[in-house]
Write a protein that holds these residues in place. Structure first.
Motif, PDB file in Angstrom:
ATOM      1  N   TYR A  93     -41.626  -9.371  -1.042  1.00  0.00           N
ATOM      2  CA  TYR A  93     -41.648 -10.512  -0.586  1.00  0.00           C
ATOM      3  C   TYR A  93     -41.433 -11.126   0.936  1.00  0.00           C
ATOM      4  O   TYR A  93     -42.214 -11.558   1.702  1.00  0.00           O
ATOM      5  N   ILE A  94     -40.456 -10.571   1.197  1.00  0.00           N
ATOM      6  CA  ILE A  94     -39.899 -10.744   2.746  1.00  0.00           C
ATOM      7  C   ILE A  94     -41.023 -10.251   3.890  1.00  0.00           C
ATOM      8  O   ILE A  94     -41.393 -10.814   4.664  1.00  0.00           O
ATOM      9  N   ALA A  95     -41.309  -8.812   3.453  1.00  0.00           N
ATOM     10  CA  ALA A  95     -42.417  -8.482   4.079  1.00  0.00           C
ATOM     11  C   ALA A  95     -43.661  -9.070   4.184  1.00  0.00           C
ATOM     12  O   ALA A  95     -44.468  -9.557   5.472  1.00  0.00           O
ATOM     13  N   THR A  96     -44.308  -9.845   3.206  1.00  0.00           N
ATOM     14  CA  THR A  96     -45.575 -10.665   3.069  1.00  0.00           C
ATOM     15  C   THR A  96     -45.268 -12.210   3.619  1.00  0.00           C
ATOM     16  O   THR A  96     -46.111 -12.475   4.322  1.00  0.00           O
ATOM     17  N   ALA A  97     -43.995 -12.496   3.576  1.00  0.00           N
ATOM     18  CA  ALA A  97     -43.524 -13.689   4.323  1.00  0.00           C
ATOM     19  C   ALA A  97     -43.725 -13.804   5.798  1.00  0.00           C
ATOM     20  O   ALA A  97     -43.910 -14.856   6.377  1.00  0.00           O
ATOM     21  N   ILE A  98     -43.331 -12.771   6.377  1.00  0.00           N
ATOM     22  CA  ILE A  98     -43.522 -12.364   7.698  1.00  0.00           C
ATOM     23  C   ILE A  98     -44.753 -11.944   8.251  1.00  0.00           C
ATOM     24  O   ILE A  98     -44.989 -11.387   9.543  1.00  0.00           O
ATOM     25  N   HIS A  99     -45.711 -11.723   7.348  1.00  0.00           N
ATOM     26  CA  HIS A  99     -47.125 -11.371   7.637  1.00  0.00           C
ATOM     27  C   HIS A  99     -47.463  -9.826   7.902  1.00  0.00           C
ATOM     28  O   HIS A  99     -48.110  -9.370   8.619  1.00  0.00           O
TER      29      HIS A  99
END
Length: 467
Positions: free
Chosen positions: A301-307
């Motif tokens: 999720y964190i990876a996806t949130a920071i594109h």
């Protein structure tokens, strides 16, 4: 005035006509929901059948089962039987045999078919994305963080060369040989930079080479390729939209990728003993697997949130948990989960592959096929050469490292999809990229098995002499 509106609403809400309409709408929504579930279940039946059949056939003729899953996907997808098609590929509800089956057997109406088709396709796509996340989590568990760090500099060289070489050669060739406009040429060159870590890692695991030094270099380089690929895609997409490259966007992506990977591993090494301690105190069923998935999905999720890509977070989580005392136990528990989700991913990659672009009888395909032949040569040689940039270890199978970087898979399809949606690519160039992705995806698994077998064959006489 408000009182009048309230009185009118109170009267209408008690009206038999309004009540009947509301009830009908509710029933329609409920019916659609059950039909969507039916469509998803039917899709999974077809996916698992194609996966098992293709995998079993390939396994019996000494080919990687993952290749069979991809071929099974092609057969049930847009290229053949059209059982599993997706709206983002331009397909309509009327093109899907699953929708036709629902209309015949489950009473799906023509009016509801498009919405049911869209929802069913979206659910399968989400399950496919979960599949690649689970796969990368499993690959992280099977990898050795210390070994990856040790081969890190080598993997970085392989990744950079594997991005720069095909990008420059592909872009220059399209511009100067085929007179392709600059922006489409840059987009096609960018599509050549990708490496499908999912496909390569699966094959390496199947042939028992994932933990080898070559396997670790390939995995490390493929992870870096994903990061560099994200940056390249962002740059090219920015170029298409604005006509200029936004340096600030590039800097942000590079910094966020580096901070995320390094930070997640460092923080994870501190958190993992606490997680294992918590698991040891739990008495409920599935405590290890569920706690590990919470950790993996949080990083994704964190990876996806920071594109960035969610798969990077899952891979990092696997690497971190692989250093704990629960590694073997967790590996065993993840296998059934991977067996459920991962085939969906590979079959969907095959199902989305449109082989009609390979038909030379269609005049519009011919230009694309000629360009595709050029792109395939650049795609293969541009990655194979990366293995020969590794110096200082003559025992390394350099050809295997290069071959392991060849498949573009779903990553290449993402580039093609973005380019097509942006309007930057002509039909010929778009078709050429798709053909290149198809070719590299299907030739890499058997080639990888061959080059590793050659190494074993060469090593055998040496062992016998030593005995």
């Amino acid at each position: 005035m408000t009182d009048i509106y309230m009185l009118t609403w109170n009267w209408l809400s008690g009206s038999p006509l309004v009540a009947a309409a509301t009830e009908a709408a509710t029933e329609s929504t409920t019916e659609e929901g059950s039909l969507i579930l039916a469509g998803v279940l039917l899709s999974l039946v077809i996916i698992y059948f194609a996966s098992q059949l293709g995998g079993e056939i390939c396994s019996r003729i000494n080919l990687p089962p993952v290749l069979g899953q991809l071929l099974g996907g092609v057969l049930i997808g847009i290229s053949a039987f059209r059982l599993l098609v997706f709206p983002e590929g331009g397909s309509l509800a009327s093109d899907s045999l699953i929708v036709s089956l629902l209309e015949t057997t489950a009473g799906l109406s023509v009016e509801s078919a498009p919405s049911v088709f869209a929802a069913q396709s979206e659910v399968i796509s989400l399950l496919s994305e979960l599949g690649v996340i689970i796969l990368l989590f499993e690959i992280g568990l099977e990898s050795d963080l210390k070994e990856l760090i040790r081969v890190g500099p080598i993997a970085a060289v392989v990744a950079v060369v594997g991005v720069v070489t095909p990008f420059v050669a592909g872009t220059a060739g399209l511009v100067y040989i085929f007179n392709t406009p600059v922006i489409p040429a840059i987009f096609a060159g960018a599509a050549l930079t990708a490496t499908s870590i999912g496909i390569t890692a699966k094959v390496l695991a199947e042939i028992g080479q994932l933990s080898s030094e070559e396997g670790q270099i390939i995995i490390g380089a493929a992870v870096l390729d994903d990061i560099l690929g994200i940056v390249v895609l962002a740059v090219v997409a920015s170029l298409v939209k604005t006509g200029e490259i936004q340096i600030s966007n590039i800097v942000y992506l590079v910094i966020s990728a580096a901070v995320f990977l390094i930070g997640s591993i460092l923080l994870g090494r501190w958190i993992s003993p606490l997680l294992i301690g918590l698991v040891n105190e739990m008495k409920t069923r599935g405590e290890l697997l569920l706690t590990s998935l919470v950790f993996a999905f949080s990083l994704s999720y964190i990876a996806t949130a920071i594109h960035l890509e969610g798969i990077l977070g899952a891979f990092a989580a696997g690497l971190i948990l692989a250093e704990t005392e629960k590694r073997k136990e967790l590996e065993e528990q993840v296998i059934p989960l991977a067996d459920f989700f991962v085939p969906i991913f590979f079959v969907c990659v095959g199902a989305r592959t449109d082989l009609s672009v390979l038909n030379p009888a269609v005049a519009s395909n011919r230009e694309g096929l000629i360009i595709a032949a050029f792109l395939i040569v650049v795609a293969v040689l541009g990655k194979v050469v990366t293995g020969f940039t590794v110096f200082g270890n003559p025992e390394l199978n350099k050809l295997a490292i290069g071959v392991g970087m060849i498949p573009r898979g779903e990553v290449g399809l993402v580039f093609a999809g973005v380019g097509s949606a942006s309007g930057a690519l002509s039909e010929a160039t778009d078709a050429a990229i798709i053909v290149m992705v198809i070719s590299t995806t299907f030739i890499a698994p058997p080639l990888l098995r061959i080059v590793f077998k050659e190494k074993e064959t060469i090593a055998q006489p040496v062992d016998k002499v030593q005995d």
